[in-house]
Motif scaffolding. Structure first.
Motif, short mmCIF file in Angstrom:
data_model
loop_
_atom_site.label_atom_id
_atom_site.label_comp_id
_atom_site.label_asym_id
_atom_site.label_seq_id
_atom_site.Cartn_x
_atom_site.Cartn_y
_atom_site.Cartn_z
N PHE A 195 0.85 -1.18 0.00
CA PHE A 195 0.00 0.00 0.00
C PHE A 195 0.88 1.23 0.00
O PHE A 195 1.90 1.27 0.70
CB PHE A 195 -0.91 0.00 1.24
CG PHE A 195 -1.74 -1.25 1.35
CD1 PHE A 195 -1.24 -2.39 1.95
CD2 PHE A 195 -3.03 -1.28 0.83
CE1 PHE A 195 -1.99 -3.54 2.03
CE2 PHE A 195 -3.79 -2.42 0.91
CZ PHE A 195 -3.27 -3.55 1.50
N ARG A 212 3.57 0.66 2.89
CA ARG A 212 3.41 -0.43 3.83
C ARG A 212 3.38 -1.72 3.02
O ARG A 212 2.50 -1.91 2.19
CB ARG A 212 2.12 -0.29 4.63
CG ARG A 212 1.92 -1.42 5.63
CD ARG A 212 0.69 -1.20 6.48
NE ARG A 212 -0.54 -1.57 5.80
CZ ARG A 212 -1.02 -2.81 5.68
NH1 ARG A 212 -0.35 -3.82 6.18
NH2 ARG A 212 -2.17 -3.02 5.06
N SER A 258 6.01 -6.71 6.01
CA SER A 258 6.63 -5.88 7.05
C SER A 258 5.65 -5.48 8.14
O SER A 258 5.95 -4.59 8.94
CB SER A 258 7.24 -4.62 6.44
OG SER A 258 8.31 -4.95 5.60
N GLN A 289 2.54 -3.68 9.80
CA GLN A 289 1.76 -2.49 9.52
C GLN A 289 2.57 -1.21 9.55
O GLN A 289 2.03 -0.13 9.36
CB GLN A 289 0.59 -2.41 10.51
CG GLN A 289 -0.34 -3.61 10.40
CD GLN A 289 -1.62 -3.43 11.17
OE1 GLN A 289 -2.27 -2.40 11.06
NE2 GLN A 289 -1.97 -4.42 11.97
N LYS A 290 3.86 -1.31 9.78
CA LYS A 290 4.66 -0.09 9.88
C LYS A 290 4.82 0.56 8.51
O LYS A 290 4.79 -0.10 7.47
CB LYS A 290 6.03 -0.38 10.46
CG LYS A 290 6.91 -1.22 9.56
CD LYS A 290 8.27 -1.45 10.19
CE LYS A 290 9.18 -2.24 9.26
NZ LYS A 290 10.48 -2.54 9.87
N LEU A 291 4.99 1.87 8.51
CA LEU A 291 5.22 2.62 7.29
C LEU A 291 6.71 2.89 7.11
O LEU A 291 7.42 3.13 8.08
CB LEU A 291 4.49 3.96 7.34
CG LEU A 291 2.97 3.94 7.34
CD1 LEU A 291 2.41 5.35 7.49
CD2 LEU A 291 2.44 3.28 6.08
#
Lengths: 115, 112
Positions: A33, A95, A99, A101-103
């Motif tokens: 995303f 995202r 990985s 949910q971290k950006l």
């Protein structure tokens, strides 16, 4: 590892014109995303728009739209009819499913809109 | 305006002192994140929670940094022994699972 790159450090435009900000990303995930945020002079970070990797249509919200070029791993932000209030630092973020949910953020592009 | 509330907005500590900051996520958001933004605008993910449970955290967080998100109380991030390099903007964000994150105004920490 995921990586997001914004090569434009600063852009200046005349009010009411259209501006495009570039962003390229790296990921081995098939599902991911992409987001654009802006950070105002006060430090406030505002979510602008999102693109899901599986969607072919470019996202549009108000006077923000995206130019999603998946084969080039590119997600450009287009702002039409710019206003003075659009002056801010714009961050591209990703995202990737693997990985969590971290950006992961790019370096940011400073946009200055003048009369 | 942010619906994520962070306090205090500014925090000044001496080296070796504890620094604690709090975050109230947006109502209905079960996922909470902490990021550090340095003076070069670089973001670093620190830790995130979902319903009080830690989902991910980086190594730095496991040592001098501690964080929690108890039920019915604000989330918190604490630096046990502040160092000059910890001076930064600490951002709390919240979200529904898997979608965009909404950020608070941040706590600007200065370590003298």
């Amino acid at each position: 590892a995921q990586k997001v790159t914004q090569t434009q450090t600063s852009i200046s435009v005349v009010e009411k014109t259209t501006v495009t900000m570039d962003c390229v990303y790296e990921t081995r995930d098939s599902s991911y995303f992409l987001f654009w945020y802006k950070q105002t002079a006060s430090g406030e970070i505002v979510f602008l728009i999102r693109q899901d990797s599986y969607k072919k249509e470019n996202a549009t919200v108000g006077h923000y739209s995206l130019n999603f070029q998946k084969p080039k791993s590119s997600i450009g932000l287009i702002i039409t009819a710019t206003q003075i209030e659009d002056s801010a630092v714009y961050f591209c973020a990703m995202r990737a499913t693997s990985s969590g949910q971290k950006l992961v953020f790019g370096q940011g592009t400073i946009l200055k809109v003048y009369l | 305006n942010s619906k994520v509330i962070q306090t205090p907005r500014y925090l000044v500590k001496g080296q070796g002192q504890k620094a604690k900051m709090r975050c109230i996520p947006e109502k209905g958001h079960p996922v909470v994140f902490w990021y550090q933004q340095n003076k070069n605008n670089e973001f670093k993910f620190l830790i995130n929670f979902q319903n009080q449970e830690v989902l991910q955290q980086i190594d730095m967080t496991e040592k001098r940094f501690s964080a929690e998100c108890p039920s019915n109380s604000p989330c918190s991030l604490e630096i046990q022994s502040s160092e000059a390099g910890d001076s930064a903007l600490y951002l709390c964000a919240s979200s529904l699972p898997g979608v965009e994150q909404y950020f608070g105004p941040g706590t600007r920490l200065t370590v003298l």
